[in-house]
Design a protein around this motif. Structure first.
Motif, short mmCIF file in Angstrom:
data_model
loop_
_atom_site.label_atom_id
_atom_site.label_comp_id
_atom_site.label_asym_id
_atom_site.label_seq_id
_atom_site.Cartn_x
_atom_site.Cartn_y
_atom_site.Cartn_z
N ASP A 29 0.81 -1.21 0.00
CA ASP A 29 0.00 0.00 0.00
C ASP A 29 0.85 1.26 0.00
OD1 ASP A 29 -3.06 -0.89 1.07
OD2 ASP A 29 -1.43 -2.29 1.27
N GLN B 28 2.82 4.39 -1.11
CA GLN B 28 2.60 5.24 -2.26
C GLN B 28 3.89 5.39 -3.07
OE1 GLN B 28 0.27 8.84 -1.23
NE2 GLN B 28 0.66 8.16 0.85
N ASP C 49 -7.84 -1.97 -1.98
CA ASP C 49 -7.31 -1.00 -1.03
C ASP C 49 -7.12 0.38 -1.67
OD1 ASP C 49 -7.17 -3.19 0.62
OD2 ASP C 49 -4.98 -3.30 0.68
N ASP C 50 -6.93 1.38 -0.79
CA ASP C 50 -6.39 2.71 -1.10
C ASP C 50 -7.36 3.70 -1.72
OD1 ASP C 50 -4.10 1.73 -0.09
OD2 ASP C 50 -2.86 2.01 -1.86
N TYR D 159 -4.28 8.73 -5.08
CA TYR D 159 -3.43 9.35 -4.07
C TYR D 159 -3.46 10.87 -4.14
CZ TYR D 159 -1.50 4.63 -3.79
OH TYR D 159 -1.36 3.28 -3.66
N ILE E 97 -9.38 4.78 2.50
CA ILE E 97 -8.53 5.69 3.26
C ILE E 97 -9.33 6.94 3.61
CG2 ILE E 97 -6.51 7.20 3.11
CD1 ILE E 97 -5.15 5.06 1.44
N HIS F 226 -9.14 1.47 6.08
CA HIS F 226 -7.73 1.29 5.70
C HIS F 226 -6.88 2.41 6.28
CE1 HIS F 226 -4.68 -0.81 3.56
NE2 HIS F 226 -4.50 0.07 2.59
N SER G 255 -1.91 6.76 4.05
CA SER G 255 -1.16 5.58 3.63
C SER G 255 0.08 5.30 4.45
CB SER G 255 -0.76 5.73 2.15
OG SER G 255 -1.91 5.77 1.34
N PRO H 191 -2.41 -0.38 6.72
CA PRO H 191 -1.57 0.12 5.63
C PRO H 191 -0.29 -0.70 5.55
CG PRO H 191 -2.40 1.92 6.97
CD PRO H 191 -2.75 0.65 7.69
N TYR I 190 0.43 -3.47 -6.98
CA TYR I 190 1.13 -2.30 -6.48
C TYR I 190 2.54 -2.19 -7.03
CZ TYR I 190 3.16 -5.82 -3.39
OH TYR I 190 3.80 -6.94 -2.91
N HIS J 175 -5.84 -3.16 -5.67
CA HIS J 175 -5.87 -1.74 -5.34
C HIS J 175 -6.70 -0.99 -6.38
CE1 HIS J 175 -2.43 -3.31 -3.14
NE2 HIS J 175 -2.53 -2.26 -2.33
#
Length: 417
Positions: A145, A147, A214-215, A220, A246, A273, A277, A313, A339, A364
Motif C-alpha cells: 500500500d 505510495q 485498497d487505497d 493518491y 482511506i 484502511h 497511507s 496500511p 502495487y 488496489h
C-alpha cells in the motif's frame, strides 16, 4: 377629425394593455418543483417533501432503494419519506407530465445520551475465536500500500389516495442486514451483510473467493475513476467485493465521497484502511486511535453502519495496533501484486487466477491496470464456476464467525493479534 381618431385609438390600446397587466392575463403559469431535491433522514424518522405549484394530484413512487425507505401520509402534493434501512433511495413525483426526482440518504439511528439505539452494534468485549483455526500463511515483507515516491498521503408505485397505514408498508419484512442469531462477545458482524442476497445468488457447493480493493476512493493525489470502473464491472458480473478506504481520500472531494456512497448503494462492503497511507506499525497509541476513529466516522456518516473490518496500511502490524484497534484485522491469501510497477494488467490477471476456494484477494482500486484487469478476472471466475463476494460474505458463506481479536488471511487461516 383624423387626429381625434388617432388619439382615441391610442388611448384604447393603452387602457387595454393596463387591464391585461392588472388581471395577470399575460403571466405564464409557474412550473411544478420539489421543495427539496436531496434529503437525509434517519432510520425510523420521516421527512416530508412537497411539490410546489402542483395543479393536479401528484403520483408518488419509489424508483430505487425500496428496502431503505417507505412512503407515508401521501397527499395531493406531499409525501412523507420514512427511513427503514441505511442506504440510498430515489423518490419520484409525477405531475402534469413532469417527473421530479428526490435523492434520499438514510442514515443509522441516532444514539441518545445513554448510548442506546445504536442498531446492530456488536459488543466490544474480546474473546478467543473457536479452536481449530489453522496457522496463517507468511505475510509478505513488501509494502503493497506504500505510495509511489512524491505522492501525498493521503443507493412501488404508491397511489396518492392510499391510506398512510396501508398494510404493505407496515408489514414488509425486516431488512436482511439483521439476523436472528445474537453476537458472541467479541464477535464482529458487518451491518450491511445481506443474507438474502447470499441465499438468492450463491451456491454453497461451488467455490467462492473474496475480492478486496485498497487505497480508494479515487487516487493518491485526487479523484480518478478507476474505483468506479471496478464497481461497474462487479455490477455487470453480479459479484460483490470489499473496498478498504482511506479516510483522507474520502474527505478530499465530493467525487471521492460519492464513490463510497456508490459502493454502499450497490451492496459492496466498505471497510477501514486508516486515514492515510503511512504505516501505523510505528505510530503511538493516540495517533493510531485518531486515524482509525476519524476514518470510521466518515464511513459511518455515509453508510449509517457502526463497525467495519480493518486492513493495515502496508499490511504491517505492531503490538500497539493490536491493543488499540478493536476491529478484526483482514490480511491476504492471494496477492495480485498490482502495487508493483513491473506488474502489468496481464500479470495481475495471471496472479489472481491462482486464487482458490476461500481465498481473500488483494488488489488496489487506484491503478488503471487493475481496473482493466478486473473484467477479465471476473469473466475467468464465471467460466470456472468460482463465485466472487465480499470478505464478510465469504465468512458467512463458510459459516465462520469473525472475531475482533484475530488476524485473518482467510476463513480457515487466522491467528491471535
Amino acid at each position: 377629425m383624423m387626429k381625434k381618431q388617432c388619439k382615441f385609438l391610442l388611448s384604447f390600446v393603452l387602457a387595454l394593455s393596463m387591464a391585461l397587466s392588472c388581471t395577470g392575463g399575460v403571466q405564464a403559469a409557474k412550473k411544478p418543483k420539489l421543495s427539496a431535491r436531496k434529503v437525509t433522514v434517519r432510520v425510523g424518522k420521516t421527512k416530508t417533501v412537497k411539490v410546489k405549484n402542483a395543479a393536479k394530484k401528484v403520483k408518488w413512487s419509489i424508483q430505487s432503494g425500496k428496502k431503505n425507505v417507505t412512503l407515508k401520509n401521501v397527499k395531493k402534493a406531499s409525501a412523507g419519506i420514512k427511513g427503514k434501512k441505511a442506504g440510498k433511495a430515489k423518490i419520484q413525483a409525477a405531475v402534469s407530465g413532469k417527473k421530479l426526482v428526490c435523492t434520499v440518504t438514510v442514515t443509522g439511528k441516532k444514539k441518545d445520551q445513554t448510548g442506546n439505539e445504536q442498531p446492530t452494534a456488536a459488543p466490544s468485549i474480546n474473546t478467543e475465536a473457536p479452536a481449530g483455526t489453522a496457522a496463517p500463511a507468511a505475510v509478505p515483507s513488501a509494502s503493497p500500500d506504500q505510495q509511489p515516491a512524491g505522492t501525498p498521503d493521503q443507493q412501488p408505485t404508491v397511489s396518492p389516495d392510499e391510506q398512510p397505514t396501508a398494510a404493505p408498508e407496515e408489514t414488509e419484512t425486516t431488512a436482511p442486514t439483521q439476523t436472528p442469531e445474537p453476537l458472541e462477545p467479541g464477535e464482529f458482524r458487518y451491518d450491511g451483510l445481506d443474507m438474502e442476497w447470499i441465499e438468492n445468488n450463491i451456491d454453497p457447493d461451488k467455490p467462492v473467493v473474496a475480492m478486496s480493493f485498497d487505497d480508494g476512493p479515487g487516487g493518491y493525489g485526487g479523484f480518478v475513476d478507476y474505483g468506479m470502473q471496478i464497481q461497474e464491472a462487479l455490477k455487470e458480473a453480479g459479484a460483490h467485493a470489499t473496498f478498504f478506504y482511506i479516510g483522507a481520500h474520502i474527505a478530499n472531494s465530493s467525487e471521492q465521497r460519492a464513490e463510497v456512497e456508490s459502493a454502499v448503494e450497490n451492496g459492496f462492503e466498505i471497510a477501514n484502511h486508516s486515514y492515510d497511507s503511512s504505516g501505523l506499525n510505528e505510530a503511538d497509541a493516540d495517533t493510531i486511535r485518531k486515524k482509525i476513529d476519524d476514518t470510521n466516522e466518515l464511513l459511518s456518516d455515509i453508510s449509517g453502519y457502526s463497525e467495519f473490518l480493518f486492513r493495515a496500511p502496508n499490511v504491517a502490524y505492531s503490538q500497539t495496533m493490536s491493543e488499540v484497534i478493536d476491529m478484526p484485522f483482514i490480511d491476504v491469501s492471494c496477492w495480485s501484486n498490482d502495487y508493483q510497477e513491473t506488474v502489468d494488467k496481464d500479470a495481475i490477471v495471471a496472479n489472481v487466477k491462482k486464487a482458490k476456494d476461500g481465498d481473500i484477494i488483494n488488489m488496489h482500486s487506484v491503478h488503471e491496470k487493475t481496473a482493466q484487469a478486473v473484467p477479465e478476472i471476473l469473466a475467468y471466475f464465471k467460466e470456472e464456476g468460482i463465485q466472487v463476494v465480499s470478505v464478510s460474505e465469504l465468512f458467512a458463506i463458510k459459516g465462520v464467525k469473525i472475531m475482533k481479536d484475530k488476524v485473518y488471511n482467510s476463513p480457515t487461516q487466522s491467528r491471535d493479534k
